[in-house]
Scaffold this motif. Structure first.
Motif, PDB file in Angstrom:
ATOM      1  N   GLU A 124       0.836  -1.207   0.000  1.00 43.64           N
ATOM      2  CA  GLU A 124       0.000   0.000   0.000  1.00 43.64           C
ATOM      3  C   GLU A 124       0.870   1.257   0.000  1.00 43.64           C
ATOM      4  N   GLN A 125       1.980   1.234   0.734  1.00 41.90           N
ATOM      5  CA  GLN A 125       2.884   2.384   0.747  1.00 41.90           C
ATOM      6  C   GLN A 125       3.511   2.585  -0.633  1.00 41.90           C
ATOM      7  N   VAL A 126       3.896   1.500  -1.266  1.00 43.23           N
ATOM      8  CA  VAL A 126       4.472   1.595  -2.615  1.00 43.23           C
ATOM      9  C   VAL A 126       3.431   2.153  -3.583  1.00 43.23           C
ATOM     10  N   LYS A 127       2.207   1.684  -3.482  1.00 39.38           N
ATOM     11  CA  LYS A 127       1.139   2.187  -4.356  1.00 39.38           C
ATOM     12  C   LYS A 127       0.869   3.668  -4.089  1.00 39.38           C
ATOM     13  N   HIS A 128       0.939   4.065  -2.820  1.00 41.74           N
ATOM     14  CA  HIS A 128       0.706   5.468  -2.463  1.00 41.74           C
ATOM     15  C   HIS A 128       1.792   6.368  -3.061  1.00 41.74           C
ATOM     16  N   VAL A 129       3.047   5.943  -2.930  1.00 37.94           N
ATOM     17  CA  VAL A 129       4.148   6.722  -3.507  1.00 37.94           C
ATOM     18  C   VAL A 129       4.016   6.770  -5.029  1.00 37.94           C
ATOM     19  N   ALA A 130       3.620   5.666  -5.626  1.00 41.66           N
ATOM     20  CA  ALA A 130       3.423   5.636  -7.081  1.00 41.66           C
ATOM     21  C   ALA A 130       2.337   6.627  -7.487  1.00 41.66           C
ATOM     22  N   LEU A 131       1.257   6.664  -6.725  1.00 43.58           N
ATOM     23  CA  LEU A 131       0.168   7.599  -7.015  1.00 43.58           C
ATOM     24  C   LEU A 131       0.657   9.040  -6.914  1.00 43.58           C
TER      25      LEU A 131
ATOM     26  N   LEU B  88       2.888   7.514 -11.206  1.00 45.33           N
ATOM     27  CA  LEU B  88       3.439   6.334 -11.862  1.00 45.33           C
ATOM     28  C   LEU B  88       2.436   5.200 -11.763  1.00 45.33           C
ATOM     29  N   GLU B  89       2.458   4.324 -12.730  1.00 48.57           N
ATOM     30  CA  GLU B  89       1.587   3.156 -12.705  1.00 48.57           C
ATOM     31  C   GLU B  89       2.455   1.911 -12.742  1.00 48.57           C
TER      32      GLU B  89
ATOM     33  N   SER C 237       2.423  -2.511 -12.396  1.00 48.54           N
ATOM     34  CA  SER C 237       1.650  -3.753 -12.360  1.00 48.54           C
ATOM     35  C   SER C 237       1.760  -4.332 -10.949  1.00 48.54           C
ATOM     36  N   GLU C 238       0.922  -5.305 -10.645  1.00 49.40           N
ATOM     37  CA  GLU C 238       0.975  -5.933  -9.319  1.00 49.40           C
ATOM     38  C   GLU C 238       2.340  -6.584  -9.085  1.00 49.40           C
ATOM     39  N   ASN C 239       2.918  -7.178 -10.123  1.00 50.63           N
ATOM     40  CA  ASN C 239       4.250  -7.788  -9.984  1.00 50.63           C
ATOM     41  C   ASN C 239       5.307  -6.731  -9.679  1.00 50.63           C
ATOM     42  N   GLU C 240       5.200  -5.575 -10.333  1.00 46.20           N
ATOM     43  CA  GLU C 240       6.154  -4.498 -10.073  1.00 46.20           C
ATOM     44  C   GLU C 240       5.996  -3.968  -8.651  1.00 46.20           C
ATOM     45  N   VAL C 241       4.757  -3.852  -8.186  1.00 45.67           N
ATOM     46  CA  VAL C 241       4.519  -3.385  -6.817  1.00 45.67           C
ATOM     47  C   VAL C 241       5.175  -4.347  -5.827  1.00 45.67           C
ATOM     48  N   LYS C 242       4.989  -5.639  -6.037  1.00 45.89           N
ATOM     49  CA  LYS C 242       5.596  -6.641  -5.151  1.00 45.89           C
ATOM     50  C   LYS C 242       7.120  -6.529  -5.182  1.00 45.89           C
ATOM     51  N   SER C 243       7.678  -6.374  -6.373  1.00 49.15           N
ATOM     52  CA  SER C 243       9.131  -6.268  -6.518  1.00 49.15           C
ATOM     53  C   SER C 243       9.663  -5.010  -5.840  1.00 49.15           C
ATOM     54  N   PHE C 244       9.000  -3.876  -6.067  1.00 51.56           N
ATOM     55  CA  PHE C 244       9.438  -2.626  -5.445  1.00 51.56           C
ATOM     56  C   PHE C 244       9.306  -2.688  -3.927  1.00 51.56           C
ATOM     57  N   THR C 245       8.286  -3.362  -3.437  1.00 52.73           N
ATOM     58  CA  THR C 245       8.099  -3.484  -1.992  1.00 52.73           C
ATOM     59  C   THR C 245       9.310  -4.175  -1.369  1.00 52.73           C
TER      60      THR C 245
END
Length: 101
Positions: free
Chosen positions: A7-14, A18-19, A21-29
């Motif tokens: 959720e923090q990664v998605k928040h920073v992306a927002l 930036l957009e 994918s779910e795989n990228e979010v997991k990797s960045f986390t």
């Protein structure tokens, strides 16, 4: 290990517009968690007796004389821009609602 959530990664992306994918979010986390862990390791370093240092290089601020120089020709500049309005260069809005910052 520092707990960075998806959720923090998605928040920073927002916030960064930036957009991912779910795989990228997991990797960045995972990656961000590892980076924060490395930074937190610095807290364990004994710095007692080590003088505070702002810059490790012996660079000084090299200042040049402030001399006015002729700028770009406004007419040539405005002729080269793709979009203008009321004598100003028009650029895309950076805020989603187009409002003031």
């Amino acid at each position: 290990m520092s707990q960075i959530t998806e959720e923090q990664v998605k928040h920073v992306a927002l916030l960064s517009k930036l957009e991912f994918s779910e795989n990228e979010v997991k990797s960045f986390t995972v990656t961000f968690g590892k980076i924060i862990d490395m930074v937190e390791m610095l807290d364990e370093v004994d710095t007692d007796g080590v003088p505070f240092t702002m810059n490790v290089a012996d660079n000084l601020n090299f200042m040049r004389e402030d001399v006015a120089e002729k700028g770009l020709d406004r007419e040539k500049l405005m002729a080269a821009v793709p979009e203008k309005e009321d004598g100003f260069i028009k650029v895309p809005a950076m805020l989603s609602d187009g409002g003031d910052a």
